[in-house]
Design a protein around this motif. Sequence first.
Motif, short mmCIF file in Angstrom:
data_model
loop_
_atom_site.label_atom_id
_atom_site.label_comp_id
_atom_site.label_asym_id
_atom_site.label_seq_id
_atom_site.Cartn_x
_atom_site.Cartn_y
_atom_site.Cartn_z
N HIS A 80 0.83 -1.21 0.00
CA HIS A 80 0.00 0.00 0.00
C HIS A 80 0.86 1.26 0.00
O HIS A 80 0.80 2.07 -0.91
N TRP A 90 6.05 2.58 -6.73
CA TRP A 90 5.80 1.40 -7.57
C TRP A 90 6.95 1.17 -8.54
O TRP A 90 7.32 0.04 -8.82
N PRO A 284 2.05 -13.97 -7.92
CA PRO A 284 0.72 -13.57 -7.44
C PRO A 284 0.44 -14.06 -6.03
O PRO A 284 -0.19 -13.36 -5.24
N PHE A 287 0.88 -11.87 -3.10
CA PHE A 287 -0.01 -10.73 -2.87
C PHE A 287 -1.17 -11.10 -1.96
O PHE A 287 -2.08 -10.31 -1.75
N ASP A 288 -1.15 -12.32 -1.46
CA ASP A 288 -2.04 -12.68 -0.35
C ASP A 288 -1.20 -12.56 0.92
O ASP A 288 -0.09 -13.07 0.96
N TYR B 168 -7.23 -0.75 1.64
CA TYR B 168 -6.43 0.28 0.96
C TYR B 168 -7.31 1.41 0.46
O TYR B 168 -6.80 2.45 0.05
N ILE B 219 -5.84 -5.90 -2.88
CA ILE B 219 -4.98 -6.13 -4.04
C ILE B 219 -5.25 -7.50 -4.65
O ILE B 219 -4.35 -8.18 -5.15
N ARG B 222 -3.87 -8.33 -8.04
CA ARG B 222 -2.50 -8.80 -8.24
C ARG B 222 -2.36 -10.26 -7.79
O ARG B 222 -1.46 -10.96 -8.22
N ALA B 223 -3.26 -10.68 -6.88
CA ALA B 223 -3.15 -12.03 -6.33
C ALA B 223 -3.83 -13.09 -7.19
O ALA B 223 -3.51 -14.26 -7.11
N ARG B 224 -4.83 -12.66 -7.99
CA ARG B 224 -5.55 -13.61 -8.85
C ARG B 224 -5.58 -13.05 -10.26
O ARG B 224 -5.65 -11.84 -10.45
N PRO B 268 -2.88 0.81 -8.62
CA PRO B 268 -3.08 2.24 -8.91
C PRO B 268 -2.03 2.83 -9.85
O PRO B 268 -2.24 3.90 -10.38
N SER B 269 -0.92 2.11 -10.04
CA SER B 269 0.14 2.72 -10.85
C SER B 269 -0.05 2.48 -12.34
O SER B 269 0.74 2.95 -13.15
#
Lengths: 410, 303
Positions: A80, A90, A284, A287-288, B168, B219, B222-224, B268-269
């Motif tokens: 975040h 980023w 990916p 990201f969990d 977020y 997010i 990004r995870a799936r 967001p980027s």
Amino acid sequence: MAHFDPNARPFSHQWLNDRLAIDTLKRVLSTEYWIPKNINFLWAMGMVLAATFGVLLISGIFLLMYYIPDTKQAFDSVNHTIMGEVGYGWLWRHMHGVAASVVFLIIYIHMFTGIYYGSYKRGRELIWLSGMLLFVSFSAEAFSGYMLPWGQMSYWAGMVITNLFSLGSLDLQGLVEWIRGDYVPGQAFLGRFFMLHVVLMPLIIMALIVLHFGTLRIPHVNNKDGEEIDFEAEAEKWKAGKRKEAKVIPFNPVFLSKDTFVLGIYFIFYFYLVFYHFEFAMDPVNFDPANPLKTPPHIYPEWYFLWSYEILRPFPKNPGLVAFGFAQVIFFLLPFLDRSPNVAPANRRGVFKFWFWFLLVDMIVLTVMGKVPPMGIYTTIGTVAAWTFIILWILLPFITKAEKPVRGHK
Amino acid sequence: MKELKVLAVVVFFTLVTYWGVEPYAHSVMHKNVEEAKFENFQYKDLKAPAKGDPAKGKALVAACVSCHGIKSQGMKAPMDPVAAAQAYGVVPPDLSNAGAVLDEKFIANFIVSPTHAGLVKKSAMPGGMADAQGAADIAAYLKSIAPKEIKPKEAFEFACGRCHAVRYDKWTQIGQTPKTKADIKTGVDLAKMDFEKKVGQYQLKLAGYLGKLPPDLSIIVRARSEEYLKKFVENPQHILHGTAMPRVGVSKEGYEKIYKYLEEVGDPSKPKREAVGPWVIGYFVLFSFLAYLWYKSQWKGLK
Ligand code: HEM
């Protein structure tokens, strides 16, 4: 007694020369550091690695400004704060993640270049060994960095890899807990890996890069034909203006101009990945957020560890660990297992030619099999590939012992 | 040129490895996702309702507002979210935007049987609230009052926001996190603590209702993968068998809105990447070109 010219203006050329010998330094390190003319772009990979390490260092420093090494905040500080709130955060993160992955691609290219041209022999043993130390340090750096976002893969890969230290049936749970600082990965674990990633490993890597460069200075780099060059004699030719006849060129500016061009092309590729194709470098699953109660269906390391992971996987616990240990150290022994005096491209070295291409293909097969779930045909392929790897290395001394001298070599 | 051949060999092995560990390995690992059916939010298994009459529906909806609010029609929710969760385990969503996000056929089926339409064993929404014709009328009514254009976040709030937080974006299952001020002298922020307590109470009930707390979706993009998400939302059972997440019944347009919201929060980027990328790459193209000229000038007459 050194001589200091009292009339030299401070920081003028002479003033610096008296104190730092900058002319000598420049000569020794660049304008009279001789490189064979007969080399291709693969010899620029070392510079590409150095540049990529620079990118990792700089982007890492920016990330460090906002990263929080706390199991409760780490995930959000990365995903975040850095990804969403900090201006261009980023960009630094994607640059760091992609560089960490690409650096291994280049390391593998660099290593296989060395193997192909026999650049680990005849005075170049220490180049190879210091290179391998760099490989191991980069692996530790990459692994410790992967723990930091504290996602599902950080947590579970951390669990699986630290579990290896129980050493199979020896069942050294105490050792595992000592490494983790807890029964399971937690705050102590994260803090330790944070320290390793941002302080200790970078320091070690920087020292090793200096050592690696140092080991290059006397033997010089190899060339496309493995030709033994009399660098002093050839350098004299160059200095006498015989640019065509001399077999060597100075690093600066002649070889550097080519290095720079290769670097430019490399950075086009690298930034293409950073902006348009970064997913491959950022799994990916990570990201969990870390969840100790939920094991992910597939646990696998980053792609550059897959081949050695796959050497561990198809075997029962104890033999698997032995095989894994074997895979970790065997590349160190290459200069001593290769018994042939030939320094020549693999393609001119008889059976070794096949050994080289088999090894390359086998490691790619292992890499792919290390990622797919271990079931059915994949287990079979993985087992065969793991055995092939081991057998190839056992055969190496015999193959090379029997090797005929290559034309032009004693 | 010899060097280009060497480059071709390097590129070849790199691409083979890439293909193996990325597209190929993922297609093996996520076979269930790849093979799961996708019908573009058509809900072909559900019966098409008879033609509904919005006027009749408007009368029938009186039965619903004992639980649901319809703010756009001046009907406030009968209970606040925490109280609603005490009663049902989850807050009945405000229906103002239902017609804009959900598929009309789905709504009609859902009213007759929420478990059948939602593909779950139990639902806090009672079944049999109307017969098939009445349900079709209510669905038509909800469609008729739906605003033409709704914001991506509104679509999310209605369809997913009662179960999923998005921290977020400061979204909680009971609404947006309010701005509060801490007392200067002590640092105590009672309003914040109050709100957090309410969220906690809600989440406990929600987890009791669903068997677990639904994950935060900040997010999730990004995870799936995109494919995973659309197939999962269209029919959660196809991907996680026996999951407590109901089929929500969003329409194609509704889903696009929801995805847009999740993408804005989770990635967001994206617009900045697209803006900056060409400049950086252009810079290195120019750099390489100049370096090439330098290289050629340095290596002239060497061979
Ligand atoms: C990321 C860390 C590394 C950096 C920064 C680095 C840098 C360099 C540089 C600048 C050179 C000279 C230019 C060239 O021949 O490419 C070089 C040569 C060499 N490196 Fe590395 N290297 C690294 C890792 C490795 C590894 C992991 C190995 C293998 C174990 C290795 C083995 C060699 C060998 C054998 C040479 C001599 C090549 C020849 O003589 O033709 N290096 N390295």
